[in-house]
Design a protein around this motif. Sequence first.
Motif, PDB file in Angstrom:
ATOM      1  N   MET A   1     -53.171   4.433  30.901  1.00  0.00           N
ATOM      2  CA  MET A   1     -53.316   4.055  29.856  1.00  0.00           C
ATOM      3  C   MET A   1     -54.592   3.908  29.451  1.00  0.00           C
ATOM      4  O   MET A   1     -55.401   3.042  30.073  1.00  0.00           O
ATOM      5  N   SER A   2     -55.736   4.360  28.586  1.00  0.00           N
ATOM      6  CA  SER A   2     -56.627   3.726  28.569  1.00  0.00           C
ATOM      7  C   SER A   2     -57.188   3.201  27.602  1.00  0.00           C
ATOM      8  O   SER A   2     -56.444   2.287  26.703  1.00  0.00           O
ATOM      9  N   VAL A   3     -58.519   2.415  28.099  1.00  0.00           N
ATOM     10  CA  VAL A   3     -58.420   1.192  26.941  1.00  0.00           C
ATOM     11  C   VAL A   3     -59.716   2.112  26.239  1.00  0.00           C
ATOM     12  O   VAL A   3     -60.610   2.271  26.222  1.00  0.00           O
ATOM     13  N   SER A   4     -59.790   0.602  25.261  1.00  0.00           N
ATOM     14  CA  SER A   4     -60.752   1.624  24.396  1.00  0.00           C
ATOM     15  C   SER A   4     -62.354   0.487  24.390  1.00  0.00           C
ATOM     16  O   SER A   4     -62.465  -0.067  25.529  1.00  0.00           O
ATOM     17  N   CYS A   5     -63.567   0.897  24.270  1.00  0.00           N
ATOM     18  CA  CYS A   5     -65.151  -0.106  24.146  1.00  0.00           C
ATOM     19  C   CYS A   5     -64.744  -1.167  23.996  1.00  0.00           C
ATOM     20  O   CYS A   5     -65.256  -1.859  24.482  1.00  0.00           O
ATOM     21  N   GLU A   7     -61.904  -2.999  24.116  1.00  0.00           N
ATOM     22  CA  GLU A   7     -61.482  -3.956  25.397  1.00  0.00           C
ATOM     23  C   GLU A   7     -61.641  -4.247  26.658  1.00  0.00           C
ATOM     24  O   GLU A   7     -62.424  -5.130  27.096  1.00  0.00           O
ATOM     25  N   ALA A   8     -63.287  -3.108  26.905  1.00  0.00           N
ATOM     26  CA  ALA A   8     -63.601  -2.616  28.164  1.00  0.00           C
ATOM     27  C   ALA A   8     -64.845  -3.712  28.241  1.00  0.00           C
ATOM     28  O   ALA A   8     -65.805  -4.055  28.989  1.00  0.00           O
ATOM     29  N   LEU A   9     -65.989  -3.735  26.727  1.00  0.00           N
ATOM     30  CA  LEU A   9     -66.465  -4.706  26.423  1.00  0.00           C
ATOM     31  C   LEU A   9     -66.301  -6.320  27.239  1.00  0.00           C
ATOM     32  O   LEU A   9     -66.846  -6.923  27.502  1.00  0.00           O
ATOM     33  N   SER A  10     -65.306  -6.078  25.997  1.00  0.00           N
ATOM     34  CA  SER A  10     -64.559  -7.791  26.619  1.00  0.00           C
ATOM     35  C   SER A  10     -64.515  -9.047  27.897  1.00  0.00           C
ATOM     36  O   SER A  10     -64.802  -9.209  28.377  1.00  0.00           O
ATOM     37  N   ALA A  11     -64.041  -7.466  28.919  1.00  0.00           N
ATOM     38  CA  ALA A  11     -63.931  -7.499  29.692  1.00  0.00           C
ATOM     39  C   ALA A  11     -65.296  -7.993  30.690  1.00  0.00           C
ATOM     40  O   ALA A  11     -65.122  -7.994  31.311  1.00  0.00           O
ATOM     41  N   GLU A  28     -73.012  -3.835  26.567  1.00  0.00           N
ATOM     42  CA  GLU A  28     -73.048  -3.073  25.309  1.00  0.00           C
ATOM     43  C   GLU A  28     -73.940  -1.815  25.707  1.00  0.00           C
ATOM     44  O   GLU A  28     -73.682  -0.738  25.487  1.00  0.00           O
ATOM     45  N   LEU A  29     -75.312  -2.264  26.003  1.00  0.00           N
ATOM     46  CA  LEU A  29     -75.984  -1.902  26.650  1.00  0.00           C
ATOM     47  C   LEU A  29     -76.015  -0.513  27.316  1.00  0.00           C
ATOM     48  O   LEU A  29     -75.468   0.804  27.329  1.00  0.00           O
ATOM     49  N   LEU A  30     -74.412  -0.303  27.908  1.00  0.00           N
ATOM     50  CA  LEU A  30     -74.217   0.116  29.288  1.00  0.00           C
ATOM     51  C   LEU A  30     -73.238   0.901  28.875  1.00  0.00           C
ATOM     52  O   LEU A  30     -73.208   2.035  29.136  1.00  0.00           O
ATOM     53  N   MET A  31     -72.160   0.425  28.160  1.00  0.00           N
ATOM     54  CA  MET A  31     -71.479   0.931  27.308  1.00  0.00           C
ATOM     55  C   MET A  31     -72.201   2.195  26.377  1.00  0.00           C
ATOM     56  O   MET A  31     -71.820   3.808  26.350  1.00  0.00           O
ATOM     57  N   ARG A  46     -68.158   3.116  17.087  1.00  0.00           N
ATOM     58  CA  ARG A  46     -67.537   3.301  18.684  1.00  0.00           C
ATOM     59  C   ARG A  46     -66.767   2.550  19.220  1.00  0.00           C
ATOM     60  O   ARG A  46     -66.367   2.750  20.381  1.00  0.00           O
ATOM     61  N   LEU A  47     -66.680   1.661  18.883  1.00  0.00           N
ATOM     62  CA  LEU A  47     -65.845   0.063  19.197  1.00  0.00           C
ATOM     63  C   LEU A  47     -64.201   0.096  19.908  1.00  0.00           C
ATOM     64  O   LEU A  47     -63.717  -0.307  20.826  1.00  0.00           O
ATOM     65  N   ASP A  48     -63.601   1.392  18.646  1.00  0.00           N
ATOM     66  CA  ASP A  48     -62.120   1.756  19.030  1.00  0.00           C
ATOM     67  C   ASP A  48     -61.719   3.587  19.995  1.00  0.00           C
ATOM     68  O   ASP A  48     -60.853   3.472  19.862  1.00  0.00           O
ATOM     69  N   ASP A  49     -62.721   3.532  20.068  1.00  0.00           N
ATOM     70  CA  ASP A  49     -63.163   5.172  20.760  1.00  0.00           C
ATOM     71  C   ASP A  49     -62.191   4.543  22.250  1.00  0.00           C
ATOM     72  O   ASP A  49     -62.489   3.041  22.717  1.00  0.00           O
ATOM     73  N   PRO A  50     -61.944   5.127  23.519  1.00  0.00           N
ATOM     74  CA  PRO A  50     -61.794   4.814  24.646  1.00  0.00           C
ATOM     75  C   PRO A  50     -62.836   4.906  24.942  1.00  0.00           C
ATOM     76  O   PRO A  50     -63.442   5.925  25.641  1.00  0.00           O
ATOM     77  N   ALA A  51     -63.157   4.293  26.017  1.00  0.00           N
ATOM     78  CA  ALA A  51     -64.238   3.829  27.535  1.00  0.00           C
ATOM     79  C   ALA A  51     -63.677   4.940  28.242  1.00  0.00           C
ATOM     80  O   ALA A  51     -63.439   5.498  29.087  1.00  0.00           O
TER      81      ALA A  51
END
Length: 274
Positions: A1-5, A7-11, A28-31, A46-51
């Motif tokens: 299951m993919s994570v959102s941007c 969630e991925a940013l927090s990790a 954030e710059l890398l995302m 775009r924060l809720d898009d799939p990472a």
Amino acid sequence: MSVSCREALSAATRRLMDISDTPRLDAELLMAKALGVEREALLLSRLDDPAPESFETLVRRREAGEPVAYITGRRAFWTIELEVAPGVLVPRPDSETLIEAAVERFGKTGPRNVLDLGTGPGTLLLAALAEWPQARGLGIDRSEAALAIARRNAGRLGLADRTRFEIGDWGEGVEERFDLILCNPPYVESTADLPRDVSEWEPPEALFAGPDGLDDYRRLAPQLGRLLAPHGFACIEIGATQAETVSALFEAEGLGASLRRDLAGRPRCLVIEA
């Protein structure tokens, strides 16, 4: 299951906390790089898009110490954005102190001609020419690789017709005189302990200047007077503890120096007037 941007940013922020002073900004710059958008667009919509899967690769590069600017290939400076890559010094916000001092001196009229000694990717010269549309400039560097990037930056910013970039060794062989001279020379002591993303990645020839960090100032000081036009103005970057010793080198050549501090209040720029 993919994570959102989100969630991925927090990790990623948690993973980068031990190697960066700005882990959230780095993430954030890398995302934004992985998504192919500007950081502002990421944060706004775009924060809720799939990472994207590529984000993990970028984070691992940062965990290995690679500077964010090298990973993304760009860095904001003053009012412009520059291409950067391994082999050139990453532009720092502290260096904007030199442009601020020049703007204070020249106002909106600006200088007619600008010399940037040790231009790297064109950082100071292109920031100055973007500030003053009537000015023209010359950037000197020892590295052809750096000059190639500087030329690309000038072209992308629409400044190629007002710039020249030449291989050289500080002011040696330069016959012109300039209203404004900008210079961010190497000034780190050869034994200094630098952060990993600096010491392992950025070009040592752009950082180190002998046991006391003053080697390049000793070469610059005798050259500066003949390069300045009447009423000319030079802005020279210094290390936070070097104001007194570097000022003495220029004063020994008959050049008075005054100090400008960066936004953190640290000595950062010596201003020299002809």
